[in-house]
Design an enzyme around this catalytic site. Sequence first.
Site, PDB file in Angstrom:
ATOM      1  N   HIS A 103      -5.492   3.781  -1.737  1.00 56.30           N
ATOM      2  CA  HIS A 103      -6.816   4.169  -1.223  1.00 56.30           C
ATOM      3  C   HIS A 103      -7.102   5.596  -1.673  1.00 56.30           C
ATOM      4  O   HIS A 103      -6.454   6.542  -1.212  1.00 56.30           O
ATOM      5  CB  HIS A 103      -6.794   4.060   0.304  1.00 56.30           C
TER       6      HIS A 103
ATOM      7  N   ARG B  73      -6.765  13.018   0.836  1.00 48.58           N
ATOM      8  CA  ARG B  73      -5.707  13.486   1.737  1.00 48.58           C
ATOM      9  C   ARG B  73      -4.341  12.928   1.354  1.00 48.58           C
ATOM     10  O   ARG B  73      -3.320  13.460   1.760  1.00 48.58           O
ATOM     11  CB  ARG B  73      -6.027  13.132   3.185  1.00 48.58           C
TER      12      ARG B  73
ATOM     13  N   ASN C 176       0.861  -1.192   0.000  1.00 46.98           N
ATOM     14  CA  ASN C 176       0.000   0.000   0.000  1.00 46.98           C
ATOM     15  C   ASN C 176       0.899   1.244   0.000  1.00 46.98           C
ATOM     16  O   ASN C 176       1.732   1.417   0.901  1.00 46.98           O
ATOM     17  CB  ASN C 176      -0.897  -0.045   1.247  1.00 46.98           C
TER      18      ASN C 176
ATOM     19  N   HIS D 298       1.032   6.203   1.894  1.00 48.21           N
ATOM     20  CA  HIS D 298       1.793   7.137   2.725  1.00 48.21           C
ATOM     21  C   HIS D 298       3.028   7.700   2.029  1.00 48.21           C
ATOM     22  O   HIS D 298       3.656   8.619   2.561  1.00 48.21           O
ATOM     23  CB  HIS D 298       2.066   6.510   4.090  1.00 48.21           C
TER      24      HIS D 298
ATOM     25  N   ARG E 125      -9.170   8.335  -1.076  1.00 50.92           N
ATOM     26  CA  ARG E 125     -10.149   8.767  -0.065  1.00 50.92           C
ATOM     27  C   ARG E 125     -10.983   9.904  -0.610  1.00 50.92           C
ATOM     28  O   ARG E 125     -10.540  10.673  -1.459  1.00 50.92           O
ATOM     29  CB  ARG E 125      -9.435   9.216   1.222  1.00 50.92           C
TER      30      ARG E 125
ATOM     31  N   HIS F  20      -3.833  -4.399   7.713  1.00 55.33           N
ATOM     32  CA  HIS F  20      -3.965  -3.204   8.560  1.00 55.33           C
ATOM     33  C   HIS F  20      -3.076  -3.328   9.787  1.00 55.33           C
ATOM     34  O   HIS F  20      -3.272  -4.214  10.613  1.00 55.33           O
ATOM     35  CB  HIS F  20      -5.396  -2.895   8.997  1.00 55.33           C
TER      36      HIS F  20
ATOM     37  N   GLU G 285     -11.308  -9.114   2.935  1.00 55.24           N
ATOM     38  CA  GLU G 285     -10.032  -8.779   3.577  1.00 55.24           C
ATOM     39  C   GLU G 285     -10.311  -8.615   5.064  1.00 55.24           C
ATOM     40  O   GLU G 285     -11.128  -7.774   5.462  1.00 55.24           O
ATOM     41  CB  GLU G 285      -9.438  -7.497   2.980  1.00 55.24           C
TER      42      GLU G 285
ATOM     43  N   GLU H   1      -8.594   0.806  -3.261  1.00 54.76           N
ATOM     44  CA  GLU H   1      -9.442   0.861  -2.056  1.00 54.76           C
ATOM     45  C   GLU H   1     -10.316   2.091  -2.130  1.00 54.76           C
ATOM     46  O   GLU H   1      -9.817   3.180  -2.448  1.00 54.76           O
ATOM     47  CB  GLU H   1      -8.559   1.029  -0.825  1.00 54.76           C
TER      48      GLU H   1
ATOM     49  N   THR I 205      -8.371   3.699   8.401  1.00 53.69           N
ATOM     50  CA  THR I 205      -9.610   2.918   8.350  1.00 53.69           C
ATOM     51  C   THR I 205      -9.740   2.134   9.658  1.00 53.69           C
ATOM     52  O   THR I 205      -9.062   1.147   9.861  1.00 53.69           O
ATOM     53  CB  THR I 205      -9.576   1.976   7.134  1.00 53.69           C
TER      54      THR I 205
HETATM   55  N1  PXP Z   1      -5.968  -3.071   3.955  1.00 49.19           N
HETATM   56  C1  PXP Z   1      -6.915  -2.117   3.985  1.00 49.19           C
HETATM   57  C2  PXP Z   1      -8.281  -2.476   3.507  1.00 49.19           C
HETATM   58  C3  PXP Z   1      -6.624  -0.812   4.434  1.00 49.19           C
HETATM   59  O1  PXP Z   1      -7.593   0.117   4.481  1.00 49.19           O
HETATM   60  C4  PXP Z   1      -5.308  -0.506   4.802  1.00 49.19           C
HETATM   61  C5  PXP Z   1      -4.961   0.892   5.230  1.00 49.19           C
HETATM   62  O2  PXP Z   1      -5.179   1.778   4.192  1.00 49.19           O
HETATM   63  C6  PXP Z   1      -4.345  -1.520   4.730  1.00 49.19           C
HETATM   64  C7  PXP Z   1      -4.712  -2.802   4.331  1.00 49.19           C
HETATM   65  C8  PXP Z   1      -2.910  -1.256   5.078  1.00 49.19           C
HETATM   66  O3  PXP Z   1      -2.792  -0.897   6.406  1.00 49.19           O
HETATM   67  P1  PXP Z   1      -1.407  -0.347   6.933  1.00 49.19           P
HETATM   68  O4  PXP Z   1      -1.110   0.896   6.180  1.00 49.19           O
HETATM   69  O5  PXP Z   1      -1.650  -0.122   8.375  1.00 49.19           O
HETATM   70  O6  PXP Z   1      -0.373  -1.422   6.666  1.00 49.19           O
END
Ligand code: PXP
Length: 247
Positions: free
Chosen positions: A46, A52, A10, A13, A48, A197, A154, A73, A104
């Site tokens: 994602h 952001r 992901n 960030h 959003r 997550h 998920e 996402e 999330t």
């Molecule tokens: N899976 C989903 C559905 C999420 O919303 C997120 C966070 O955006 C992640 C995985 C990844 O989480 P993290 O950034 O905490 O590793």
Amino acid sequence: MTSPLRLGVNIDHVATVREARGGAYPDPLRAAQLAEAAGADGITAHLREDRRHISDADIDGLMAGLSLPLNLEMAATDEMQAIALRHRPHAVCIVPEKREEKTTEGGLDVAQDENRLAHFIAPLRDAGCRVSIFVAADPRQIEAAHRIGAAVVELHTGSYCDAHAEGRTADRDAELIRLREMAAMADALGLEVHAGHGLTYDTVAPVAALPQIVELNIGHFLVGEAIFRGLPEAIAEMRRRMDAARA
Ligand code: PXP
């Protein structure tokens, strides 16, 4: 035989750091390309509602410049559905979204919103996207995800990771049992099972060892760790830990 375990990186960030200053640096597409070279099997972003971090232009760039499958996402809104239908990414993961949250916080309440979500995902499925629903490890939500016709669930690993980080070992172990039972239940219903997550080097192994889980989506920790050891090495180390746990 245990099925292979995919790593979805992901890159939200990377965009968060860019947005701290505005402008174009650092570019999430460049991070995605490095992630591919380092052993990622897919990229998650994602979009959003408040934009952001990931922007509409990022999704355009990822769709055009990425060879790995993109997992988009998004919240279950008309705007996001139209964007997904325009791009037709490999996968769409439906998540709950609150403007005031930092991340999330929980899974989607599918059971509460079953009819609307069934209608919401049908065109995405028809367009060829694999539809995934982000849910808590809760049998009601998994059954509802199955009923609405999702291909994938998920499982939210946030409670397990929080319990670990806060030293609540009994809670952590209970969360892990819940994840194990719910992965088995979802698999028995014919759903593909992903998880993610909050996962870190310290928490990934027990989740990676659950045989029904075929994909982990990991972001924040990897982007943080990239500050210290670089993104390719941060990802390669996660890959090694996942593979070792799986073996
Ligand atoms: N899976 C989903 C559905 C999420 O919303 C997120 C966070 O955006 C992640 C995985 C990844 O989480 P993290 O950034 O905490 O590793």
